[in-house]
Design an enzyme around this catalytic site. Sequence first.
Site, PDB file in Angstrom:
ATOM      1  N   GLU A  50      37.507  43.299  27.928  1.00  0.00           N
ATOM      2  CA  GLU A  50      38.643  42.637  28.563  1.00  0.00           C
ATOM      3  C   GLU A  50      38.748  41.240  27.967  1.00  0.00           C
ATOM      4  O   GLU A  50      37.828  40.431  28.097  1.00  0.00           O
ATOM      5  CB  GLU A  50      38.461  42.547  30.079  1.00  0.00           C
ATOM      6  CG  GLU A  50      38.742  43.836  30.812  1.00  0.00           C
ATOM      7  CD  GLU A  50      38.676  43.677  32.324  1.00  0.00           C
ATOM      8  OE1 GLU A  50      38.562  42.535  32.807  1.00  0.00           O
ATOM      9  OE2 GLU A  50      38.735  44.701  33.022  1.00  0.00           O
ATOM     10  N   ASP A  61      41.562  33.850  40.110  1.00  0.00           N
ATOM     11  CA  ASP A  61      40.268  33.607  39.488  1.00  0.00           C
ATOM     12  C   ASP A  61      39.458  32.569  40.243  1.00  0.00           C
ATOM     13  O   ASP A  61      39.998  31.590  40.765  1.00  0.00           O
ATOM     14  CB  ASP A  61      40.449  33.152  38.038  1.00  0.00           C
ATOM     15  CG  ASP A  61      41.038  34.235  37.164  1.00  0.00           C
ATOM     16  OD1 ASP A  61      40.652  35.400  37.361  1.00  0.00           O
ATOM     17  OD2 ASP A  61      41.879  33.931  36.299  1.00  0.00           O
TER      18      ASP A  61
END
Length: 279
Positions: A50, A61
């Site tokens: 990723e 995040d």
Amino acid sequence: MTARMDKRFAELKAEGRPALVTYFMGGDPDYDTSLGIMKALPEAGSDIIELGMPFSDPMADGPAIQLAGQRALKGGQTLKKTLQLAADFRKTDDATPIVMMGYYNPIYIYGVEKFLDDALTAGIDGLIVVDLPPEMDDELCIPAIRKGINFIRLATPTTDEKRLPAVLKNTSGFVYYVSMNGITGSALPDPSLVSGAVQRIKQHTELPVCVGFGVKTAEHAKVIGGSADGVVVGTAIVNQVATSLTKDGKATADTVQAVATLVRGLSSGTRSARLVAAE
């Protein structure tokens, strides 16, 4: 959809083990170091990569990945350079699937059609765009599918039976199960709850289900990998990068090797996971 992703999951199924999916931030702390990290991941045991697209406002995040994005942006990383990172990686590795992960804003500014064309050229196999719900599939998901790029959707503990069909409708490549509510880097989820959630999703799709959020160690990977088709690790890798840097955020001679050492340990966890589950 891309043959690379399908082939990789078929190989892993034949081996009887889950995938180790490793996330790192493109351009963190600089272009050359992140390319070195990317090349080291498969050698250390990563099955799928990723590739994070740095963004100034990453709402999903946690602090570690936010800081990684800031370091990358400070170092001059752009979406164009992140695509170039994949293209440079493809010069020596045409087998490892690459999934670009991030937010829609940079893609929208870049131009959707141009981005998809450039992603294909760079050898990108899939996209995870966390702020595009199924109701916005016409924006990027459908165009990506038409180009032959997998669009990987997130399912969460709050994705109920009514919502799940919409989430899965245009999903391809694999399903990313976010094992807990909250931001990246949270605590390890309850393995029994994860197992139940994976089985519930599998009742609605034949796609592999990979589990992320909270996996930090080889033991975590082993436990979660016992019930999932893949284990996603991101924050632990980003933290490993951060701890290897100088006080002013520069790479050291140990940065790439530090990440490789961590990933080798995580790989030992996933490689033993299904064997333990099968006993």
